[in-house]
Structure formats: structure tokens, C-alpha cells
Design a protein around this motif. Structure first.
Motif: not given
Length: 140
Positions: A47-48, A95-98, A120, A122-123
Motif C-alpha cells: 500500500k505504501i 495499486v496506489e498511485d504513489e 489499492a 483508490n483503484s
């Protein structure tokens, strides 16, 4: 007796729980470094980014005498990145944009030939999931 050369240590639940350092964890890691034992820290978080993870560890007290840098952290994301590069895969990323911006730098993503799914929130929406499903149908 043979001296060991490296230690692979899981992060979450072994060195810390949430934002709380497990007592003795920092000193134990420092002793390993002092004795020239290579330490690689492992985690399955997807996630990060690795840099965010390192910053979180730094804020808990894991300074450069404990974790020298991001290269000492092996995540499921870094292993995935290497797999994608080794196999010339171009993922459609859920996955997360970051992670895409930081940990998947250098991975080709134009004209995807696989789907990559991680934690993710957000996705995970209809449009992105539908795009992934259509790609998988096209690739079979």
C-alpha cells in the motif's frame, strides 16, 4: 561454529506493531550492523512506497545505524518490480498511485500485457476493474 553473514527480518509484528517499536528491536538491529551482519528488512505491504515506509521507520527511531537506507528494505512491491522487469511484463496497475510513481519507476506500462493487483482502495472502482477484466479477456 560458522558465523552467519546475513539476517532477514520481517518488519511488522517483529520490529514494530503499528507505530510502536517492540522493546529491544532497535538495539538488536544495531548490534547486527556492528558485527558486520548484513540485514535485510522484509514486508509484504503493497500500500505504501519504500521511501514512505523508510520514513515511517525513521520516525519510530530506526535511524541510519539500524537501517542504512531504502536498499535494505525488501517489499512485495520491490520483488514484483524485479519480476516485471525480468519477464518484460508491462502491467496495468491496480495499486496506489504513489507506488506507480516511486517503486515502479522504470517499468514500462504502455500497451499492458498483464494485470497487477495490490492493496489499492483508490483503484478498486468499476472503471478500473472493467479495464483490467477486458485486458485479461484480450490476452487469453
Amino acid at each position: 561454529m560458522t558465523k552467519f553473514k546475513a539476517a532477514l527480518i520481517d518488519l511488522s509484528g517483529t520490529l514494530h506493531i503499528g507505530k510502536t517499536v517492540i522493546p529491544g528491536a532497535i538495539d538488536a538491529c544495531r548490534k547486527l550492523h556492528k558485527n558486520n551482519i548484513r540485514v535485510v528488512f522484509l514486508t509484504n505491504t503493497s500500500k505504501i512506497s519504500s521511501s514512505t515506509l523508510l520514513n515511517q521507520l525513521r520516525s519510530m527511531g530506526f535511524d541510519s545505524t539500524v537501517i542504512s537506507g531504502q536498499e535494505c528494505i525488501m517489499t512485495s512491491v520491490s520483488a514484483t518490480r524485479q519480476f516485471l522487469l525480468n519477464n518484460k511484463l508491462r502491467p496495468l496497475c491496480l495499486v496506489e498511485d504513489e507506488l506507480v510513481k516511486e517503486d515502479f519507476r522504470g517499468v514500462e506500462m504502455q500497451d499492458p500485457n498483464c494485470v497487477l493487483v495490490g492493496l489499492a482502495p483508490n483503484s478498486f472502482h468499476y472503471e478500473k476493474l472493467n479495464e483490467a477484466f477486458r485486458l485479461l479477456l484480450r490476452l487469453k
